[in-house]
Design a protein around this motif. Structure first.
Motif, PDB file in Angstrom:
ATOM      1  N   ASP A   1       0.828  -1.201   0.000  1.00 53.91           N
ATOM      2  CA  ASP A   1       0.000   0.000   0.000  1.00 53.91           C
ATOM      3  C   ASP A   1       0.867   1.258   0.000  1.00 53.91           C
ATOM      4  OD1 ASP A   1      -2.257  -1.527   0.005  1.00 53.91           O
ATOM      5  OD2 ASP A   1      -2.566  -1.448   2.170  1.00 53.91           O
ATOM      6  N   GLU A   2       1.874   1.237   0.844  1.00 49.62           N
ATOM      7  CA  GLU A   2       2.754   2.400   0.901  1.00 49.62           C
ATOM      8  C   GLU A   2       3.516   2.571  -0.417  1.00 49.62           C
ATOM      9  OE1 GLU A   2       5.194   1.821   4.316  1.00 49.62           O
ATOM     10  OE2 GLU A   2       3.524   2.066   5.711  1.00 49.62           O
ATOM     11  N   GLU A   3       3.874   1.450  -1.015  1.00 46.57           N
ATOM     12  CA  GLU A   3       4.607   1.506  -2.290  1.00 46.57           C
ATOM     13  C   GLU A   3       3.725   2.115  -3.377  1.00 46.57           C
ATOM     14  OE1 GLU A   3       7.080  -1.489  -5.282  1.00 46.57           O
ATOM     15  OE2 GLU A   3       6.142  -2.270  -3.462  1.00 46.57           O
ATOM     16  N   LEU A   4       2.486   1.668  -3.458  1.00 48.72           N
ATOM     17  CA  LEU A   4       1.554   2.221  -4.441  1.00 48.72           C
ATOM     18  C   LEU A   4       1.307   3.704  -4.199  1.00 48.72           C
ATOM     19  CD1 LEU A   4      -1.063  -0.663  -4.665  1.00 48.72           C
ATOM     20  CD2 LEU A   4       0.602   0.000  -6.389  1.00 48.72           C
ATOM     21  N   GLU A   5       1.174   4.065  -2.926  1.00 47.64           N
ATOM     22  CA  GLU A   5       0.951   5.477  -2.584  1.00 47.64           C
ATOM     23  C   GLU A   5       2.142   6.323  -3.029  1.00 47.64           C
ATOM     24  OE1 GLU A   5      -1.428   8.457  -1.401  1.00 47.64           O
ATOM     25  OE2 GLU A   5      -1.983   6.341  -1.263  1.00 47.64           O
ATOM     26  N   ALA A   6       3.342   5.820  -2.856  1.00 54.76           N
ATOM     27  CA  ALA A   6       4.538   6.557  -3.274  1.00 54.76           C
ATOM     28  C   ALA A   6       4.565   6.726  -4.791  1.00 54.76           C
ATOM     29  CB  ALA A   6       5.797   5.839  -2.800  1.00 54.76           C
ATOM     30  N   TYR A   7       4.224   5.674  -5.523  1.00 53.52           N
ATOM     31  CA  TYR A   7       4.193   5.770  -6.987  1.00 53.52           C
ATOM     32  C   TYR A   7       3.123   6.759  -7.449  1.00 53.52           C
ATOM     33  CZ  TYR A   7       7.348   1.761  -7.293  1.00 53.52           C
ATOM     34  OH  TYR A   7       8.430   0.932  -7.189  1.00 53.52           O
ATOM     35  N   ARG A   8       1.986   6.778  -6.768  1.00 56.40           N
ATOM     36  CA  ARG A   8       0.919   7.725  -7.149  1.00 56.40           C
ATOM     37  C   ARG A   8       1.363   9.166  -6.966  1.00 56.40           C
ATOM     38  NH1 ARG A   8      -3.478   4.335  -4.009  1.00 56.40           N
ATOM     39  NH2 ARG A   8      -3.949   2.801  -5.600  1.00 56.40           N
ATOM     40  N   LYS A   9       2.145   9.418  -5.915  1.00 61.32           N
ATOM     41  CA  LYS A   9       2.630  10.764  -5.649  1.00 61.32           C
ATOM     42  C   LYS A   9       3.794  11.138  -6.570  1.00 61.32           C
ATOM     43  CE  LYS A   9       1.398  10.910  -0.772  1.00 61.32           C
ATOM     44  NZ  LYS A   9       1.920  10.975   0.606  1.00 61.32           N
ATOM     45  N   GLY A  10       4.312  10.162  -7.303  1.00 65.19           N
ATOM     46  CA  GLY A  10       5.420  10.430  -8.216  1.00 65.19           C
ATOM     47  C   GLY A  10       6.757  10.333  -7.527  1.00 65.19           C
ATOM     48  N   GLU A  11       6.820   9.649  -6.399  1.00 69.13           N
ATOM     49  CA  GLU A  11       8.072   9.504  -5.676  1.00 69.13           C
ATOM     50  C   GLU A  11       8.658   8.122  -5.956  1.00 69.13           C
ATOM     51  OE1 GLU A  11       6.934   9.964  -1.610  1.00 69.13           O
ATOM     52  OE2 GLU A  11       6.412  12.072  -1.828  1.00 69.13           O
ATOM     53  N   GLU A  12       9.944   7.986  -5.669  1.00 72.76           N
ATOM     54  CA  GLU A  12      10.578   6.676  -5.793  1.00 72.76           C
ATOM     55  C   GLU A  12      10.329   5.878  -4.521  1.00 72.76           C
ATOM     56  OE1 GLU A  12      14.557   6.099  -7.056  1.00 72.76           O
ATOM     57  OE2 GLU A  12      14.499   7.848  -8.377  1.00 72.76           O
ATOM     58  N   TRP A  13      10.147   4.582  -4.682  1.00 70.91           N
ATOM     59  CA  TRP A  13       9.896   3.706  -3.542  1.00 70.91           C
ATOM     60  C   TRP A  13      11.226   3.281  -2.935  1.00 70.91           C
ATOM     61  CZ3 TRP A  13       7.008   2.125   0.139  1.00 70.91           C
ATOM     62  CH2 TRP A  13       7.217   0.900   0.759  1.00 70.91           C
ATOM     63  N   ASP A  14      11.347   3.556  -1.629  1.00 74.23           N
ATOM     64  CA  ASP A  14      12.556   3.149  -0.911  1.00 74.23           C
ATOM     65  C   ASP A  14      12.119   2.344   0.299  1.00 74.23           C
ATOM     66  OD1 ASP A  14      15.083   2.826   0.024  1.00 74.23           O
ATOM     67  OD2 ASP A  14      15.346   4.926   0.646  1.00 74.23           O
ATOM     68  N   PRO A  15      12.385   1.035   0.337  1.00 71.88           N
ATOM     69  CA  PRO A  15      11.935   0.195   1.448  1.00 71.88           C
ATOM     70  C   PRO A  15      12.518   0.615   2.795  1.00 71.88           C
ATOM     71  CG  PRO A  15      12.904  -1.166  -0.303  1.00 71.88           C
ATOM     72  CD  PRO A  15      13.067   0.258  -0.697  1.00 71.88           C
ATOM     73  N   GLN A  16      13.722   1.150   2.819  1.00 71.35           N
ATOM     74  CA  GLN A  16      14.319   1.580   4.086  1.00 71.35           C
ATOM     75  C   GLN A  16      13.574   2.786   4.656  1.00 71.35           C
ATOM     76  OE1 GLN A  16      18.411   2.222   3.124  1.00 71.35           O
ATOM     77  NE2 GLN A  16      18.942   0.024   3.212  1.00 71.35           N
ATOM     78  N   LYS A  17      13.235   3.746   3.797  1.00 79.32           N
ATOM     79  CA  LYS A  17      12.472   4.913   4.249  1.00 79.32           C
ATOM     80  C   LYS A  17      11.074   4.501   4.706  1.00 79.32           C
ATOM     81  CE  LYS A  17      14.672   8.569   1.560  1.00 79.32           C
ATOM     82  NZ  LYS A  17      14.467   9.595   0.535  1.00 79.32           N
ATOM     83  N   ALA A  18      10.498   3.547   4.004  1.00 77.17           N
ATOM     84  CA  ALA A  18       9.165   3.071   4.372  1.00 77.17           C
ATOM     85  C   ALA A  18       9.187   2.413   5.748  1.00 77.17           C
ATOM     86  CB  ALA A  18       8.656   2.093   3.327  1.00 77.17           C
ATOM     87  N   GLU A  19      10.221   1.612   5.998  1.00 81.38           N
ATOM     88  CA  GLU A  19      10.358   0.965   7.314  1.00 81.38           C
ATOM     89  C   GLU A  19      10.531   2.011   8.405  1.00 81.38           C
ATOM     90  OE1 GLU A  19      10.383  -2.110   9.975  1.00 81.38           O
ATOM     91  OE2 GLU A  19       9.929  -2.210   7.831  1.00 81.38           O
ATOM     92  N   GLU A  20      11.299   3.050   8.096  1.00 79.66           N
ATOM     93  CA  GLU A  20      11.525   4.133   9.056  1.00 79.66           C
ATOM     94  C   GLU A  20      10.212   4.872   9.355  1.00 79.66           C
ATOM     95  OE1 GLU A  20      14.085   8.184   9.000  1.00 79.66           O
ATOM     96  OE2 GLU A  20      15.114   6.400   8.255  1.00 79.66           O
ATOM     97  N   ARG A  21       9.428   5.149   8.314  1.00 78.95           N
ATOM     98  CA  ARG A  21       8.127   5.817   8.506  1.00 78.95           C
ATOM     99  C   ARG A  21       7.177   4.967   9.342  1.00 78.95           C
ATOM    100  NH1 ARG A  21       7.209   7.296   2.381  1.00 78.95           N
ATOM    101  NH2 ARG A  21       8.780   8.892   2.153  1.00 78.95           N
ATOM    102  N   ARG A  22       7.196   3.639   9.054  1.00 82.31           N
ATOM    103  CA  ARG A  22       6.312   2.744   9.790  1.00 82.31           C
ATOM    104  C   ARG A  22       6.660   2.750  11.281  1.00 82.31           C
ATOM    105  NH1 ARG A  22       6.567  -2.067  11.788  1.00 82.31           N
ATOM    106  NH2 ARG A  22       8.588  -2.543  10.883  1.00 82.31           N
ATOM    107  N   ARG A  23       7.952   2.683  11.602  1.00 84.82           N
ATOM    108  CA  ARG A  23       8.392   2.735  13.000  1.00 84.82           C
ATOM    109  C   ARG A  23       7.998   4.056  13.658  1.00 84.82           C
ATOM    110  NH1 ARG A  23      14.392   0.362  12.049  1.00 84.82           N
ATOM    111  NH2 ARG A  23      13.797  -1.805  11.677  1.00 84.82           N
ATOM    112  N   TRP A  24       8.178   5.142  12.895  1.00 83.40           N
ATOM    113  CA  TRP A  24       7.842   6.467  13.433  1.00 83.40           C
ATOM    114  C   TRP A  24       6.344   6.548  13.747  1.00 83.40           C
ATOM    115  CZ3 TRP A  24       4.956  10.669  11.525  1.00 83.40           C
ATOM    116  CH2 TRP A  24       5.115  11.842  12.234  1.00 83.40           C
ATOM    117  N   LYS A  25       5.495   6.010  12.837  1.00 87.10           N
ATOM    118  CA  LYS A  25       4.046   6.023  13.063  1.00 87.10           C
ATOM    119  C   LYS A  25       3.667   5.168  14.267  1.00 87.10           C
ATOM    120  CE  LYS A  25       2.513   6.910   8.336  1.00 87.10           C
ATOM    121  NZ  LYS A  25       1.797   6.367   7.171  1.00 87.10           N
TER     122      LYS A  25
END
Length: 114
Positions: A1-25
């Motif tokens: 879901d996060e990957e698709l959301e990033a592609y929709r926004k026109g951003e590159e998908w980075d699994p490390q940043k996604a993991e960091e965001r998930r921990r922060w949330k």
């Protein structure tokens, strides 16, 4: 879901940043949950209402303080016992109906003679 959301926004998908965001949330969610637990204290009044209103309530027990109210034995020159209506509800309603019928008959009688 996060990957698709990033592609929709026109951003590159980075699994490390996604993991960091998930921990922060998750951290933010835990902090808000702990804060809400700390705020939920049972409500307790700052003072006892019995002490505050003791001049109105009284300090004696409720049974001792309670008394039955009775009407004055006499009101004016006529005793109260003579002023009470001892009729039943049915008797009072029948008398009211009889008065209405009598009044109606008198009006009809006066109206027909004119």
């Amino acid at each position: 879901d996060e990957e698709l959301e990033a592609y929709r926004k026109g951003e590159e998908w980075d699994p490390q940043k996604a993991e960091e965001r998930r921990r922060w949330k998750e951290q933010a969610a835990l902090e808000t949950e702990e804060a809400s637990r700390a705020q939920k204290r049972p409500a307790s009044p700052s003072s006892n209402y019995r002490d505050k209103y003791s001049h109105l309530i009284g300090t004696s027990a409720a049974k001792d303080a309670a008394h039955t109210l009775q009407a004055n034995q006499s009101y004016g020159c006529v005793p109260v016992a003579n002023k009470r209506d001892t009729r039943s509800i049915e008797e009072a309603m029948n008398e009211i109906r009889a008065k209405k019928r009598q009044k109606k008959d008198e009006e009809e009688g006066a109206g027909s003679s004119v």
